[in-house]
Design a protein around this motif. Sequence first.
Motif, mmCIF file in Angstrom:
data_model
loop_
_atom_site.group_PDB
_atom_site.id
_atom_site.type_symbol
_atom_site.label_atom_id
_atom_site.label_comp_id
_atom_site.label_asym_id
_atom_site.label_seq_id
_atom_site.Cartn_x
_atom_site.Cartn_y
_atom_site.Cartn_z
ATOM 1 N N ALA A 1 0.830 -1.205 0.000
ATOM 2 C CA ALA A 1 0.000 0.000 0.000
ATOM 3 C C ALA A 1 0.864 1.255 0.000
ATOM 4 C CB ALA A 1 -0.931 -0.009 1.207
ATOM 5 N N LEU A 2 1.975 1.228 0.723
ATOM 6 C CA LEU A 2 2.848 2.399 0.768
ATOM 7 C C LEU A 2 3.591 2.617 -0.546
ATOM 8 C CD1 LEU A 2 4.363 2.159 4.364
ATOM 9 C CD2 LEU A 2 2.655 3.760 3.523
ATOM 10 N N PHE A 3 4.045 1.530 -1.170
ATOM 11 C CA PHE A 3 4.876 1.685 -2.360
ATOM 12 C C PHE A 3 4.091 1.696 -3.663
ATOM 13 C CE2 PHE A 3 8.099 0.504 0.702
ATOM 14 C CZ PHE A 3 9.099 1.403 0.379
ATOM 15 N N ASP A 4 2.975 0.987 -3.748
ATOM 16 C CA ASP A 4 2.224 0.925 -4.997
ATOM 17 C C ASP A 4 0.846 1.559 -4.901
ATOM 18 O OD1 ASP A 4 4.240 -0.357 -6.340
ATOM 19 O OD2 ASP A 4 3.445 -2.376 -5.987
ATOM 20 N N GLY A 5 0.392 1.851 -3.711
ATOM 21 C CA GLY A 5 -0.964 2.375 -3.556
ATOM 22 C C GLY A 5 -1.981 1.268 -3.780
ATOM 23 N N ILE A 6 -3.175 1.665 -4.163
ATOM 24 C CA ILE A 6 -4.220 0.677 -4.433
ATOM 25 C C ILE A 6 -3.961 0.099 -5.829
ATOM 26 C CG2 ILE A 6 -6.695 0.276 -4.673
ATOM 27 C CD1 ILE A 6 -5.839 1.033 -1.842
ATOM 28 N N SER A 7 -3.487 -1.134 -5.846
ATOM 29 C CA SER A 7 -3.171 -1.799 -7.121
ATOM 30 C C SER A 7 -3.364 -3.306 -6.926
ATOM 31 C CB SER A 7 -1.740 -1.485 -7.546
ATOM 32 O OG SER A 7 -0.822 -2.118 -6.684
ATOM 33 N N PRO A 8 -3.322 -4.054 -8.006
ATOM 34 C CA PRO A 8 -3.437 -5.513 -7.870
ATOM 35 C C PRO A 8 -2.325 -6.140 -7.024
ATOM 36 C CG PRO A 8 -3.850 -4.879 -10.135
ATOM 37 C CD PRO A 8 -3.384 -3.647 -9.416
#
Length: 119
Positions: free
Chosen positions: A78-85
């Motif tokens: 969540a910190l590095f990619d945010g909301i993603s698969p």
Amino acid sequence: MEQIISPAAQVIISLIPIVGICIGGVVIFFALLWIHHETKQRIKSGEKTQSNFNYKAATLLCGLLLTGIGFMLTVFFALFDGISPALLGGLIPLTIGICLLLFYRLYDWKSNDSRSSDN
């Protein structure tokens, strides 16, 4: 500035998890085969074949480990990619861990122990 990774390096990097899963599958297969042969030998020798595996402790341990690992992976992704698969990489073990902890809490271990001692 983005680095360009060669196609050969991308193929090698993508093969690493596949090889790890295959090796893990082989190890699990041979562990199960070993247990099967051990059980067959115990039956032939007339020994007691009932296992002394503590399912209650194993459920608690697996639940705690998966919850902790899943939580940390979820926070990391969540910190590095945010909301993603990629977030599923943390949410799946987190959900399995929570489900195991719920099973540990809600399952009636006492009635299961009394039924297994009757056999």
